[in-house]
Every structure is written in C-alpha cells, then in structure tokens.
Write an enzyme that holds these catalytic residues in place. Structure first.
Site, PDB file in Angstrom:
ATOM      1  N   THR A 104       0.872  -1.179   0.000  1.00 14.29           N
ATOM      2  CA  THR A 104       0.000   0.000   0.000  1.00 14.29           C
ATOM      3  C   THR A 104       0.910   1.231   0.000  1.00 14.29           C
ATOM      4  OG1 THR A 104      -0.230  -0.228   2.407  1.00 14.29           O
ATOM      5  CG2 THR A 104      -2.018  -1.077   1.042  1.00 14.29           C
TER       6      THR A 104
ATOM      7  N   LYS B 130       4.246  -7.140   3.566  1.00 17.53           N
ATOM      8  CA  LYS B 130       3.960  -5.731   3.339  1.00 17.53           C
ATOM      9  C   LYS B 130       3.880  -4.996   4.672  1.00 17.53           C
ATOM     10  CE  LYS B 130       0.353  -3.563   2.729  1.00 17.53           C
ATOM     11  NZ  LYS B 130       0.141  -2.943   4.070  1.00 17.53           N
TER      12      LYS B 130
ATOM     13  N   THR C  31      -2.880  -3.074   7.702  1.00 15.99           N
ATOM     14  CA  THR C  31      -2.300  -4.359   7.533  1.00 15.99           C
ATOM     15  C   THR C  31      -0.834  -4.609   7.428  1.00 15.99           C
ATOM     16  OG1 THR C  31      -4.225  -4.863   6.315  1.00 15.99           O
ATOM     17  CG2 THR C  31      -2.556  -6.506   6.374  1.00 15.99           C
TER      18      THR C  31
ATOM     19  N   GLU D  66       5.763   3.740   8.362  1.00 17.61           N
ATOM     20  CA  GLU D  66       5.380   4.994   7.703  1.00 17.61           C
ATOM     21  C   GLU D  66       6.296   6.154   8.088  1.00 17.61           C
ATOM     22  OE1 GLU D  66       0.982   5.265   8.442  1.00 17.61           O
ATOM     23  OE2 GLU D  66       1.709   3.610   9.636  1.00 17.61           O
TER      24      GLU D  66
ATOM     25  N   ASN E 233      -0.134  10.417   7.439  1.00 14.73           N
ATOM     26  CA  ASN E 233      -1.379  10.077   8.116  1.00 14.73           C
ATOM     27  C   ASN E 233      -2.299  11.256   8.347  1.00 14.73           C
ATOM     28  OD1 ASN E 233      -1.292   7.170   8.644  1.00 14.73           O
ATOM     29  ND2 ASN E 233       0.654   7.717   9.605  1.00 14.73           N
TER      30      ASN E 233
ATOM     31  N   SER F  85      -7.546  11.374  -0.694  1.00 11.05           N
ATOM     32  CA  SER F  85      -7.971  11.690  -2.053  1.00 11.05           C
ATOM     33  C   SER F  85      -6.880  11.313  -3.017  1.00 11.05           C
ATOM     34  CB  SER F  85      -8.285  13.171  -2.181  1.00 11.05           C
ATOM     35  OG  SER F  85      -7.143  13.927  -1.877  1.00 11.05           O
TER      36      SER F  85
END
Lengths: 410, 410
Positions: free
Chosen positions: A160, A186, A197, A283, A405, A410
């Site tokens: 992702t 992942k 996930t 992240e 985050n 969008s």
C-alpha cells in the site's frame, strides 16, 4: 532450541524470495484498484501445502480473514492465496463477506480447484466495498510463473504505502535434503488513509503436517512478528500465512524429529527478517530501532518492556532527532507494566552507557548523537531480575509520519 | 451522585484561580533554573489544610513524589507546596532524595514550620541533578500574596514547554456557606527533552478531613485526570494535590453529609476543567479531541475504549488533517481490549453519522472536514452492550509534536 548449534546450519540466500522453495509459482498484476500500481497477486502450489496462519488480535476482523479461516478449517491444506491491495474489505458487512468468498472462488476456479483450496488476504482502506469487476479481471489476468520477475510482481501487488518490497530466502538441510524457505511481506502500521495491515507470506518445500506447522508458527510468532510496532495501531487485516508443500521430501517434521529445532530456526530467521524489514519501512521512518531488554525473570516481561520502549512516541521522536534521551527510555520502562528495580537499571545506546545501576553517567553527547544518526540503532537495557532477554523492533516517528497520516483521503 | 441536581448549584468563576478560596497565598519567581522564565513557585495556607494526592502510576517515581508522600504520612495535613520547573529530579539516586528533602526544609523554614508541613513537586529534565544553590535563592525570594498577579506567577513557574498557563475556579454553597475551589495545572505528556509531568494543584476552603478528601479525590480522578492522554507516555513526576483549609466554615464534609455529592461535583468540575486544558495544550496540539463511548455494560470499559481511541496516533493525525477517517476509530476500538459487537457499532463526528450499526454510511466529506477543522472535536461511539458512558480527552498529533520532541536537548 540450541540456537548456537543450529544457526550455522541455516544459510541466507541473497535476493531470496517466495519462489525459491520448489513447486511454487506467483504473479501480480495491475487490476485498477490502485491508480497505476500492481494490486492483485497470487501464490500457487500444485502440490497441496500444509498451511498455518496467525491473525490480527483486533476484535474487528476483516472479511478475508474469516474466509481464510474457513478455507483452513477444511483440511489444513491450501494450494494458494489470492491477495489484493487498495481495499481492506473490512467493516463492509455482509457484502464484504460475499465479495471475499467470491474472490476465493474466482482464484480457485482458475485452477479447477474447490473454493477452499485458496486463502484470501486484503489490505487497504477500511469501510469501502470491493470493486469486484476489477478484482475479477485482475484474477483472470494472473499468469503464475516461477521466475524472479513473478516473485517481484507478487511482492509489489501486496503493497500500500510501503516504499520498498520486502522479501527474503533461507535454506538448510534436513534429513540430508535441502529445505528452502522464502518470504514476502507488506508494511505494518495502519496506513494512509485507514490503510490496514501487516501481511506476511512464507513458502517452504519442507514436509510437515498442518498441525505441526501451526505449532512451529505459534512458537516463533511471539519472538518475531509480534515484537514489531510502528504506531501501536494493530489492524483489522493482519495475517501471516505459511505454506509448506513437502517437495523437499524430508521426513515429515514433528516436534520429535531430530531436526525440528533446525526447522524452527529456519522459520524464525525468515520471520524475523521480514519483521525487521516491515519495522524499518514503517510509515515515514528513517531508521530501524532495536531494543534488547536483558536480565528479566520472564521472557514475556522482557519482551513487553522492549516493545513498550520501542513503541514510545517519545523514544521514537528522540531517535528521529538523534537525541540520547535515556530519560524517555526509563520512563517507558516504568509504565510498561513490568516490575523491576529502577536503581539497578543500566541503559546503553549500542556500547555507550548512559545510566549505570540507576545512576546517570556523564557520556559524550557528540559520540551518542553520531551513533544515533545511523540507519539502525540498538538500545540495550540491563536489569538484574533474572536471565531472560526480550527484543523488539520499531522505527522513528518523523514529520513524514504525520504528513502521510494527516493528509486527506484523495 | 445525582448530577442533574447538583450541577446547577456549582458556579464557574471567570478567571478563577487557586487564590480564590479563602486563606491561600502563592508566589512564583525566576531562580535561574530556566533561562529567563519563572521556575520556582509556592502555595501557602496559614491554616493547615487537609491534603490528598494522587501520583503517577509509573514504577519509576521521582524523588519529590517520595518526599511528598513522606510529608502527607505524618498527619494528612499540609500548609503548602513548593514546586520547581526545569529539573524533574527523577532518576537522580540518593543525591536526588537529599535535594528534595532539602527543598522541603527550605520552604518550611521560611515560615517557621516543621519540614513535613510542605509537599514538593518538580518537573523538567529526567536524570539531571537539581541546582540547589539556585533553588535555595529562589525559595528565599518567594513572597506569597493573595493577588491575581501572585496566582499568575505561580501558574507560570510550574510550566515547562506548555504554551499557556492553566487555571480555573468554581464556587458553591454547602451548609449555607460559600465554598470555593481553584486549580492550577501544567502540561501533560513527557515533554522536550525528557521533560516529565502533569502537575495539578487544587485549593479549596471547604472543611473536610484528610481521609474524606482522599476519598473524594479518588472518586473523581478516574473520570478526569486519568482520562486524558497526550502521547501515552506517563511520566515519573505526575501529581495532583488538593489542599482544603476549612476556612469556609461548613460542617466537615463526609460521605454521609447531605451535600457530599455537591462537593464531589465541585471537585470533579475543577479537575475536568484542568484536565481538558492540559489535553488541549498537549505538545504541538492544535485541537482538543473529546471521545464519548456510549452503551457499554461497564463504565471502565467505556472509559478504556474512549482513551484508546483518543490516544491512537492514527486518530490523532486524522484529526490534525481534518479527515473523517472512521476506520481508524473502529480499529482502535477493536484493539482496546474491550469486547463489543462491531456490527452494532455506530460512530459519529458530532452529529455526522459515518458508521451505523456496523454499516458504512455515505456522508458529506465536505461537511465532516469542516467540522473537524474546529478547535474542539467531539467523537461519539454508540454500542448496544449496556448503559454506561465513558469520556476521554486528547489532542491531535502534528508536525510540531515531532519538532518539539525530535529536537536536540540544547
């Protein structure tokens, strides 16, 4: 398990992947769920594989998790797994269950198999329905092969907001036969926006019954996948699945097999490798943090303390700032729920002692800062409660975490 | 406690503070522990006050906490508290204990009192020793008065990286006597660099024995101070202290007093007010988030779930980005450790329903975004497990949080 003895018998293979073990194929395609990247992938084995899985502890579990459990319940064997990214198919009610079952059927039919031969995994936005027309076309387009490209396509299709693909491979010898194991994963964390996930897929050609494979996976999960944290948010879709198709032709592995510990170590190293890759690619992360807590009476306590430290926002921001803020470490230790004597605590950044038996030590801030600017940081905590050690992995907390985050869907 | 009945009897006083109740004085000075700001403060009451305190749950507790416990143990009464910022006097070994005792003695001697008449609180860097020469001069320079300026000086002296001072005041009538209560607090979170501490100080002229005051404080802490979170890191120095000097001349309050519930509500409103100010001024925060979980069987479960939601990094970054990311809310609910039926969950941002009985609702993203751009956000979660509600307060996670905590200690 005698780690010292077995570690030498296990060889890491450079650029190893899920297709290294005999008899596995994979594929990944762009089905239009993501804007331009690959988003539907598959792993397939002609020989039915013993399967074992561990799932998210989150009370809210996504539809594909339920469908995978349903598949596994039939015989404990699987011939493959179909995965999509972009949509987690979580909190999608009855329609979500229908879609996950449909996805499983589409994958199984492709190979003329019964539905329950396949597991299903999804990762992406929570609370949105699957675009099944696109998923269907994606599954149709999959052409599983045993090539490096095919493995890479699969690795890409499950991502992702991960920045890099994550894979590894190991081999060892059991019963005189070469046994191989490969993994793909992942990113952990619940990612932009509502992404869910950590997914881990491990393939091996070892011969082992489902019940024993489950035993092995359970034995190593707490030391590996369960010891990483990116932001403390565990997702609705987390899953680690191991497929063992037996093509290595060893004597089936059981806890009484003389080389059981070798297999456990093989599985542990593969899992730890993937877990660390996940933590490092958290992240917005710029570095991997490893925390080792030594000298506890119970391993569980050492692990819990290590995970509390590595999960602390303040430790994470200090790592980002390369600041040897050991006060944040001992504060995290104190709220970890684990009992210990603070006046016997020693804290080290690698080999730099900053607290010794509860007394602050004058240390070179410059040297400490230089060390903390590395891409991998190791923190050691020594206590005098016992002899057990626990390790956990995480990453720093950065502006980019907030950016990723905090930005709008969008 | 019949809230509906008692709430009306309690009046919030605009610009109220700790010196509103009769008989209290305060002061705050710059002693040189901080670069230019006030850093030593005091509260004093001529009439010995019943005292009650709650402390950090962190296993690692700073020296001043131990010294305050020692003072309270003698008679349950205090005549004042001396506070410093800049240095937490935590993890400072025996020297730290000696310094905290010395600080108490200096404050008590100033008024010709026995040592145990004073409590001590510190907030600042962990692991550094107190600069006692400066502290001594600071305490000497304190000139307690009962003026608005004196209250403000105290409020300023207890801050670390807080942006604003935090105070409030309420009054009510008990036994026909006016009873007043005032509060001052400093920021929660473990702040830059290694800063520790939420400190709350509440004064009242109510007459109440120490044992009953302790009962009252315990009764309301779980609903107020314990329900705020800035970053999940609880400090080594957290303390809330209530002083009740009895000058209002009411009949001593006990659980059988007909207006006991009025006093509880007075204490609760004061505490909740301070708690929310602390949450709103969390490090780098731009907004206050309130989460209400309705319909649980146990209040504790509702509170735990509310606190898990408001403490989630992902919910916090979504609030920063004004993104109606309800998937992150339900994921936090699922990992909160509280059992519930996800398919009966309803989630609302103020009055905007985004999940209804477990089914995603199409809602106006624009309207939701507009609402989430407010300085105060309210999230409601409705479940169907029971009739209890729990509330928690927190703040958003922003670039500035990372900046404040990632920058180097200098």
């Amino acid at each position: 398990m005698n780690t010292l003895q077995t570690v030498e018998e296990i060889k890491q293979i450079k650029d190893g992947n899920i297709l290294m073990p005999q008899g596995f194929k994979a594929a990944g395609v762009h089905a239009g769920l993501r804007y331009s990247k690959k988003d539907v992938g598959i792993i397939f084995t002609e020989n039915p594989a013993s399967a074992a899985a561990v799932y998210t502890q989150n009370l809210v579990q996504a539809a594909p998790i339920n469908v995978t459990k349903d598949s596994m319940a039939v015989s404990g064997k699987l011939q493959g797994i179909v995965v999509n990214s972009a949509c987690a198919n979580a909190c999608t009610g009855e329609q979500g269950m229908k879609d996950a079952y449909e996805m499983r059927k589409l994958a199984a039919r492709k190979f003329g198999l019964k539905d329950h031969a396949f597991a299903v995994a999804s990762t992406g936005v929570i609370g949105e329905y699957m675009e099944m027309e696109k998923v269907k076309k994606g599954i149709e387009a999959l052409k599983p092969e045993n090539t490096r490209q095919a493995a890479e396509d699969f690795e890409a299709a499950i991502l992702t907001t991960d920045i890099v693909t994550k894979s590894c491979g190991y081999e060892t010898v059991i019963d005189g036969k070469i046994v191989k194991m490969g993994g793909a994963a992942k990113g952990s964390g619940m990612i932009h926006p509502n992404m869910a996930t950590m997914l881990g897929f491990i393939t091996t050609d070892a011969a082992i019954e489902p019940v024993d494979l489950h035993l092995a996976l359970s034995a190593i999960t707490n030391d590996t996948f369960n010891q990483i944290t990116v932001d403390g948010d565990c997702s609705t879709n987390d899953m680690v699945l191991v497929l063992a198709n037996g093509e290595a032709d060893n004597e089936p592995l059981t806890p009484t097999h003389s080389e059981w510990s070798v297999f456990l170590e093989l599985l542990k190293q593969t899992s730890e490798n993937l877990a660390k890759q996940i933590a490092k690619d958290g992240e917005g992360a710029t570095k991997l943090i490893e925390v080792n807590v030594h000298g506890m009476q119970l391993k569980e306590d050492a692990q819990m303390m290590a995970k509390t430290i590595v999960g602390s926002n303040l430790v994470k921001t200090a790592a980002f700032g390369a600041d040897a803020n050991w006060g944040r470490i001992i504060a995290a230790m104190g709220r970890s729920g684990v009992k210990f004597q603070p006046d016997q605590a020693t804290i080290m950044f690698c080999d730099i002692v900053v607290l010794n038996d509860g007394e602050p030590i004058r240390f070179s801030e410059e040297k400490a800062k230089a060390y903390l600017e590395n891409e991998s940081i190791i923190i050691h905590v020594y206590l005098k409660e016992g002899k057990e050690t626990g390790t956990a992995w995480g990453c720093d907390l950065t502006y980019d975490y907030v950016k990723i985050n905090g930005s709008y869907r969008s």
